[in-house]
Design a protein around this motif. Structure first.
Motif, short mmCIF file in Angstrom:
data_model
loop_
_atom_site.label_atom_id
_atom_site.label_comp_id
_atom_site.label_asym_id
_atom_site.label_seq_id
_atom_site.Cartn_x
_atom_site.Cartn_y
_atom_site.Cartn_z
N LEU A 134 9.57 -0.53 -2.39
CA LEU A 134 8.73 -0.83 -1.23
C LEU A 134 7.46 -1.60 -1.60
O LEU A 134 6.88 -2.28 -0.76
CB LEU A 134 8.39 0.45 -0.47
CG LEU A 134 9.58 1.16 0.17
CD1 LEU A 134 9.14 2.45 0.84
CD2 LEU A 134 10.31 0.24 1.15
N ARG A 135 7.06 -1.52 -2.85
CA ARG A 135 5.88 -2.29 -3.29
C ARG A 135 6.13 -3.79 -3.26
O ARG A 135 5.19 -4.57 -3.42
CB ARG A 135 5.46 -1.86 -4.70
CG ARG A 135 4.60 -0.65 -4.69
CD ARG A 135 3.88 -0.47 -6.00
NE ARG A 135 2.99 0.67 -5.89
CZ ARG A 135 2.83 1.57 -6.84
NH1 ARG A 135 3.47 1.46 -7.98
NH2 ARG A 135 2.01 2.57 -6.65
N MET A 136 7.36 -4.21 -3.08
CA MET A 136 7.66 -5.64 -2.98
C MET A 136 7.16 -6.23 -1.65
O MET A 136 7.02 -7.44 -1.53
CB MET A 136 9.16 -5.90 -3.05
CG MET A 136 9.83 -5.58 -4.33
SD MET A 136 11.55 -6.17 -4.37
CE MET A 136 12.27 -5.49 -2.89
N PHE A 137 6.95 -5.38 -0.66
CA PHE A 137 6.71 -5.87 0.69
C PHE A 137 5.23 -5.95 1.04
O PHE A 137 4.47 -5.06 0.69
CB PHE A 137 7.44 -4.97 1.69
CG PHE A 137 8.93 -5.10 1.53
CD1 PHE A 137 9.60 -6.15 2.11
CD2 PHE A 137 9.64 -4.18 0.78
CE1 PHE A 137 10.97 -6.28 1.96
CE2 PHE A 137 11.01 -4.31 0.62
CZ PHE A 137 11.67 -5.36 1.19
N PRO A 138 4.87 -7.03 1.75
CA PRO A 138 5.75 -8.07 2.30
C PRO A 138 6.19 -9.06 1.23
O PRO A 138 5.45 -9.32 0.27
CB PRO A 138 4.88 -8.76 3.34
CG PRO A 138 3.48 -8.57 2.85
CD PRO A 138 3.48 -7.25 2.12
N LEU A 139 7.38 -9.57 1.39
CA LEU A 139 7.90 -10.60 0.50
C LEU A 139 7.33 -11.95 0.92
O LEU A 139 7.04 -12.17 2.10
CB LEU A 139 9.42 -10.65 0.56
CG LEU A 139 10.16 -9.44 0.03
CD1 LEU A 139 11.66 -9.58 0.31
CD2 LEU A 139 9.94 -9.24 -1.45
N PHE A 195 3.21 7.76 0.88
CA PHE A 195 2.33 7.46 2.00
C PHE A 195 2.16 5.95 2.01
O PHE A 195 1.64 5.38 1.06
CB PHE A 195 1.00 8.21 1.85
CG PHE A 195 1.20 9.68 1.90
CD1 PHE A 195 1.14 10.36 3.11
CD2 PHE A 195 1.52 10.40 0.76
CE1 PHE A 195 1.37 11.72 3.17
CE2 PHE A 195 1.75 11.77 0.80
CZ PHE A 195 1.68 12.43 2.01
N ILE A 196 2.65 5.30 3.08
CA ILE A 196 2.75 3.85 3.07
C ILE A 196 1.87 3.19 4.14
O ILE A 196 1.60 3.76 5.19
CB ILE A 196 4.21 3.38 3.23
CG1 ILE A 196 4.80 3.80 4.57
CG2 ILE A 196 5.06 3.93 2.08
CD1 ILE A 196 6.18 3.21 4.84
N GLY A 197 1.47 1.95 3.82
CA GLY A 197 0.71 1.13 4.75
C GLY A 197 -0.72 1.62 4.93
O GLY A 197 -1.14 2.61 4.34
N HIS A 198 -1.46 0.88 5.75
CA HIS A 198 -2.84 1.26 6.05
C HIS A 198 -2.89 2.62 6.75
O HIS A 198 -3.85 3.37 6.58
CB HIS A 198 -3.52 0.21 6.93
CG HIS A 198 -3.79 -1.07 6.22
ND1 HIS A 198 -4.80 -1.19 5.29
CD2 HIS A 198 -3.17 -2.27 6.27
CE1 HIS A 198 -4.80 -2.42 4.81
NE2 HIS A 198 -3.82 -3.10 5.38
N GLU A 199 -1.84 2.93 7.51
CA GLU A 199 -1.79 4.18 8.26
C GLU A 199 -1.48 5.38 7.38
O GLU A 199 -1.58 6.52 7.82
CB GLU A 199 -0.73 4.10 9.37
CG GLU A 199 -0.95 2.97 10.35
CD GLU A 199 -0.30 1.65 9.89
OE1 GLU A 199 0.14 1.55 8.73
OE2 GLU A 199 -0.26 0.73 10.70
N LEU A 209 0.84 -1.19 0.00
CA LEU A 209 0.00 0.00 0.00
C LEU A 209 0.88 1.24 0.00
O LEU A 209 1.43 1.64 1.03
CB LEU A 209 -0.92 0.00 1.23
CG LEU A 209 -1.89 -1.18 1.32
CD1 LEU A 209 -2.58 -1.19 2.67
CD2 LEU A 209 -2.88 -1.13 0.19
N ILE A 210 1.01 1.87 -1.17
CA ILE A 210 1.86 3.05 -1.32
C ILE A 210 1.14 4.03 -2.23
O ILE A 210 0.68 3.68 -3.31
CB ILE A 210 3.22 2.67 -1.92
CG1 ILE A 210 3.94 1.68 -1.01
CG2 ILE A 210 4.07 3.92 -2.12
CD1 ILE A 210 5.23 1.17 -1.56
N ASP A 211 1.05 5.27 -1.77
CA ASP A 211 0.41 6.34 -2.54
C ASP A 211 1.32 7.55 -2.60
O ASP A 211 2.23 7.71 -1.79
CB ASP A 211 -0.91 6.78 -1.88
CG ASP A 211 -1.99 5.73 -1.96
OD1 ASP A 211 -2.12 5.09 -3.02
OD2 ASP A 211 -2.71 5.54 -0.96
#
Length: 141
Positions: free
Chosen positions: A132-137, A109-113, A88-90
């Motif tokens: 960072l879009r690779m995660f979680p691996l 802006f990353i993650g649900h938060e 989750l990245i915006d």
């Protein structure tokens, strides 16, 4: 291979595709001194800082470790484990036209938060977004 070794390998492998990130590896004395301070305050002893971006005045910086993303700006610290990003990245577009977005963006802006992660320029922003879009691996098998 441990999970953190595997994450380091994947981070470096993906970063190798982006010249702007491969040039940010820790390599000079000032950066090493700053990294030592980060280790004492924010990074677990078994983590390794893979990338560190900062302004010369150190009022804004972001570190990517083998475990998490840490970003400091506006007198606040933001941290999120890599596994919690959940792809989750915006990029926030407020006040920036779509045409200028690739030149003027400095925050992911990353993650649900939707934690704000500072980047020094849009080249690094887009490279970091792809990494960072690779995660979680998936589990290393």
């Amino acid at each position: 291979m441990t999970k953190k070794e595997w994450y380091k390998d994947r981070l470096l492998w993906k970063a190798n595709q982006f010249k702007s990130l491969s040039e940010t590896r820790l390599n000079d004395e000032e950066r090493d001194n700053f990294a030592d301070k980060l280790h004492k305050e924010y990074v677990n002893s078994d983590d390794e800082i893979i990338f560190l971006f900062f302004e010369n005045n150190k009022k804004r910086w972001t570190a990517i470790t083998t475990d998490k993303v840490i970003s400091y700006h506006n007198n606040s610290i933001y941290q999120l484990k890599l596994d919690s990003i959940e792809k989750l990245i915006d990029i926030r577009k407020e006040g920036i036209s779509d045409d200028d977005l690739k030149y003027d963006s400095n925050f992911l802006f990353i993650g649900h938060e939707k934690l704000p992660i500072w980047t020094p320029n849009s080249k690094i922003l887009f490279a970091l977004m792809n990494i960072l879009r690779m995660f979680p691996l998936r589990e290393n098998t």
